[in-house]
Design an enzyme around this catalytic site. Structure first.
Site, PDB file in Angstrom:
ATOM      1  N   TYR A 201       0.796  -1.225   0.000  1.00 52.84           N
ATOM      2  CA  TYR A 201       0.000   0.000   0.000  1.00 52.84           C
ATOM      3  C   TYR A 201       0.836   1.286   0.000  1.00 52.84           C
ATOM      4  O   TYR A 201       0.267   2.377   0.113  1.00 52.84           O
ATOM      5  CB  TYR A 201      -0.915   0.014   1.238  1.00 52.84           C
ATOM      6  CG  TYR A 201      -2.131  -0.898   1.177  1.00 52.84           C
ATOM      7  CD1 TYR A 201      -2.036  -2.214   0.740  1.00 52.84           C
ATOM      8  CD2 TYR A 201      -3.382  -0.444   1.590  1.00 52.84           C
ATOM      9  CE1 TYR A 201      -3.150  -3.044   0.724  1.00 52.84           C
ATOM     10  CE2 TYR A 201      -4.503  -1.266   1.572  1.00 52.84           C
ATOM     11  CZ  TYR A 201      -4.382  -2.574   1.135  1.00 52.84           C
ATOM     12  OH  TYR A 201      -5.487  -3.391   1.121  1.00 52.84           O
TER      13      TYR A 201
ATOM     14  N   HIS B 125     -10.249  -3.623   6.431  1.00 50.28           N
ATOM     15  CA  HIS B 125     -10.043  -4.873   5.680  1.00 50.28           C
ATOM     16  C   HIS B 125     -10.649  -6.020   6.462  1.00 50.28           C
ATOM     17  O   HIS B 125     -10.732  -5.950   7.699  1.00 50.28           O
ATOM     18  CB  HIS B 125      -8.529  -5.108   5.497  1.00 50.28           C
ATOM     19  CG  HIS B 125      -8.201  -6.090   4.407  1.00 50.28           C
ATOM     20  ND1 HIS B 125      -8.353  -7.447   4.556  1.00 50.28           N
ATOM     21  CD2 HIS B 125      -7.735  -5.902   3.143  1.00 50.28           C
ATOM     22  CE1 HIS B 125      -7.982  -8.057   3.435  1.00 50.28           C
ATOM     23  NE2 HIS B 125      -7.605  -7.148   2.554  1.00 50.28           N
ATOM     24  N   GLY B 126     -11.013  -7.075   5.777  1.00 47.25           N
ATOM     25  CA  GLY B 126     -11.468  -8.296   6.450  1.00 47.25           C
ATOM     26  C   GLY B 126     -10.315  -8.839   7.297  1.00 47.25           C
ATOM     27  O   GLY B 126      -9.150  -8.736   6.893  1.00 47.25           O
ATOM     28  N   ASP B 127     -10.644  -9.457   8.450  1.00 39.73           N
ATOM     29  CA  ASP B 127      -9.547  -9.886   9.332  1.00 39.73           C
ATOM     30  C   ASP B 127      -8.831 -11.147   8.831  1.00 39.73           C
ATOM     31  O   ASP B 127      -7.931 -11.656   9.483  1.00 39.73           O
ATOM     32  CB  ASP B 127     -10.050 -10.065  10.777  1.00 39.73           C
ATOM     33  CG  ASP B 127     -11.102 -11.165  10.892  1.00 39.73           C
ATOM     34  OD1 ASP B 127     -11.418 -11.802   9.863  1.00 39.73           O
ATOM     35  OD2 ASP B 127     -11.610 -11.370  12.010  1.00 39.73           O
TER      36      ASP B 127
ATOM     37  N   THR C 237     -16.325 -12.308   6.395  1.00 39.64           N
ATOM     38  CA  THR C 237     -17.600 -13.003   6.165  1.00 39.64           C
ATOM     39  C   THR C 237     -17.332 -14.224   5.285  1.00 39.64           C
ATOM     40  O   THR C 237     -16.884 -14.072   4.146  1.00 39.64           O
ATOM     41  CB  THR C 237     -18.575 -12.066   5.403  1.00 39.64           C
ATOM     42  OG1 THR C 237     -18.543 -10.789   6.020  1.00 39.64           O
ATOM     43  CG2 THR C 237     -19.975 -12.619   5.362  1.00 39.64           C
TER      44      THR C 237
ATOM     45  N   ASP D  71      12.400 -40.337 -21.780  1.00 44.27           N
ATOM     46  CA  ASP D  71      11.812 -39.172 -22.464  1.00 44.27           C
ATOM     47  C   ASP D  71      12.077 -39.277 -23.970  1.00 44.27           C
ATOM     48  O   ASP D  71      12.869 -38.533 -24.526  1.00 44.27           O
ATOM     49  CB  ASP D  71      12.458 -37.906 -21.858  1.00 44.27           C
ATOM     50  CG  ASP D  71      11.926 -36.615 -22.454  1.00 44.27           C
ATOM     51  OD1 ASP D  71      10.834 -36.634 -23.052  1.00 44.27           O
ATOM     52  OD2 ASP D  71      12.619 -35.587 -22.318  1.00 44.27           O
TER      53      ASP D  71
HETATM   54  C1  SPV Z   1      11.114 -31.048 -20.784  1.00 46.49           C
HETATM   55  O1  SPV Z   1      10.919 -30.541 -19.669  1.00 46.49           O
HETATM   56  O2  SPV Z   1      10.691 -32.143 -21.092  1.00 46.49           O
HETATM   57  C2  SPV Z   1      11.852 -30.293 -21.803  1.00 46.49           C
HETATM   58  C3  SPV Z   1      12.850 -29.317 -21.385  1.00 46.49           C
HETATM   59  O3  SPV Z   1      11.647 -30.555 -22.954  1.00 46.49           O
HETATM   60  S1  SPV Z   1      14.388 -30.128 -21.393  1.00 46.49           S
HETATM   61  O4  SPV Z   1      14.290 -31.283 -20.541  1.00 46.49           O
HETATM   62  O5  SPV Z   1      15.371 -29.172 -20.900  1.00 46.49           O
HETATM   63  O6  SPV Z   1      14.691 -30.515 -22.759  1.00 46.49           O
HETATM   64 MG    MG Z   2      10.580 -32.327 -23.274  1.00 48.17          MG
END
Ligand code: SPV
Ligand code: MG
Length: 431
Positions: A75, A89-91, A122, A204
């Site tokens: 603020y 303000h609400g508490d 409230t 992956d």
């Molecule tokens: C993921 O998070 O799957 C990515 C980013 O593709 S990285 O792992 O850095 O490639």
């Molecule tokens: Mg990825």
């Protein structure tokens, strides 16, 4: 006449707000601050209506003498300007993250003899209902999807954290901290291919199929409201990618990032240690164009990820590709690097920004993790993704707990490190 100030960050005026206004009226002229979008998203949720609409709601309350804009959570500025005799303000701001705001107001008022009025908060059936509706609305696909573009407009950087389950989604949704004299939270969520696969014990390599990846999105969308950026890997065959775009759009996902690789995709952080093939510019542009052509809303973003620096193809190649992908219709670009230092990323951003000041840039600072959000923003970065840190923090913690239970033949020794059962239960919202 004394002045009484209060600040609203709401889409709906309910009995709780009217209680505050009526109480305020007893002390003097009522001035209400309407919080700006930028400040609102730092400590509360995104608004489902525009700032102008929120302001109008307050202007229509007859008991309110004046409506002003409050554009920071704290603020300082507004109190300096208005020097109100009272802040009401609400508490509910007496505990939790909002206590930092109350402490700030108390300090500012005490400098000139102003006073705080705490009104019992409230939380009746009506207020609870309004609160639920507001939250659920934000979770709906048509409300969730467009918010990433809005965040890019209003945030210096859109802070995005990886999620791969309902639980990690809740962490992204609910974690708020007091920091640097303000409150802070994540803006968006990243559904990482690495972490989604890892959570399933799989590599992956685009092995976890789209149906399963969509199931993860479902788990996350069930319990969160924040926008989602989906890691679309290579996007697969163009003929398949167009279906993925439609499905993601329908689920309320805001953006898909696809990387310019073909064949058996491996995680980028392996770099050139494994065989990875970059797509041709022409073929990848065709994929982007095909995706853009089938999407049904203007909100959805297709972001093109450039792997040139990962695959050591040089800065010129990365820049050439970035320009070509934007030309083909990409709504943003992601540039990746696995260097420890952020230099090549920053250099790319500077060179790209010389010719393109508009297209959003996304980065994933997993390896170059010394760079700050401010520094990235000053080089033109719009979205920062913390792509795997939740998974990497959970795994060693779980492994150590498993080892210690085996070691001590009981769980007492690990207990002090665990979240109390009561607390984990309270994370989950009940209907
Ligand atoms: C993921 O998070 O799957 C990515 C980013 O593709 S990285 O792992 O850095 O490639
Ligand atoms: Mg990825």
């Amino acid at each position: 006449m004394a002045t009484v100030y209060t600040c609203f960050c709401t889409d709906v005026i309910h009995a709780g707000h009217m209680n505050i206004i009526n109480e305020a009226k007893k002390y003097g002229d009522v001035i209400v601050g309407v919080i700006s979008d930028k400040a609102m998203i730092r400590f509360n949720r995104f608004s489902a209506i525009s700032f102008e609409e929120r302001k109008k709601l307050v202007e229509e309350i007859p008991e309110v003498s004046r409506v002003v804009v409050q554009d920071t959570i704290m603020y300082d500025k507004i109190i300096e300007e208005l020097k109100p005799d009272y802040v009401i303000h609400g508490d509910n701001w007496s505990e939790g993250p909002m206590k930092a705001i109350r402490d700030n107001v108390e300090k500012l008022l005490s400098a000139y003899g102003g006073k705080i009025i705490d009104v019992p908060y409230t939380y009746n059936e009506e207020v609870r209902h309004v609160d639920t509706i507001m939250r659920e609305k934000l979770a709906m696909p048509e409300y969730r999807r467009p918010r990433l573009r809005k965040l890019i407009d209003i945030c210096d950087v859109v802070k995005t954290i990886e999620v791969h389950s309902g639980l990690t989604g809740l962490i992204a949704e609910k974690t708020i901290v007091e920091n640097d004299g303000g409150l802070d939270q994540f803006d968006a969520m990243w559904i990482s291919s690495l972490c989604d696969s890892t959570a399933k014990g799989k590599p992956d390599i685009e092995l976890v199929d789209m149906t399963s990846r969509f199931r993860t999105i479902d788990d996350v969308t069930e319990v969160t409201t924040k926008p989602i950026i989906f890691d679309g890997d290579t996007g697969g065959l163009t003929e398949h990618f167009v279906y993925t775009v439609r499905s993601l759009e329908k689920m309320g996902v805001s953006a898909v990032i696809i990387e310019d690789k073909v064949g058996l995709k491996k995680n980028s952080l392996f770099g050139t240690d494994v065989e990875q093939t970059q797509d041709t510019i022409e073929h990848f542009c065709e994929k982007i164009k095909a995706g853009k052509k089938v999407q049904l809303t203007d909100d959805f973003m297709i972001i093109a990820r450039i792997e040139s620096l990962i695959l050591e193809q040089g800065m010129d190649d990365a820049l050439k590709r970035a320009r070509a992908y934007v030309e083909a219709g990409a709504d943003g670009i992601m540039i990746h690097s696995r260097r420890k230092e952020p230099d090549e990323i920053l250099q790319f951003c500077d060179l790209f920004r010389e010719h393109d000041t508009r297209t959003p840039i996304v980065v994933v600072p997993s390896s170059f993790n010394t760079v700050t959000e401010d520094e990235l923003a000053s080089h033109g970065v719009n979205i920062v993704i913390y792509a795997n840190q939740l998974t990497r923090s959970a795994f060693p913690a779980m492994e150590q707990t498993a080892k210690d239970i085996l070691k001590y033949h009981r769980a007492k020794e690990v207990d002090s490190r665990l979240m109390p059962i009561k607390q984990i239960i309270s994370l989950i919202d009940e209907l």
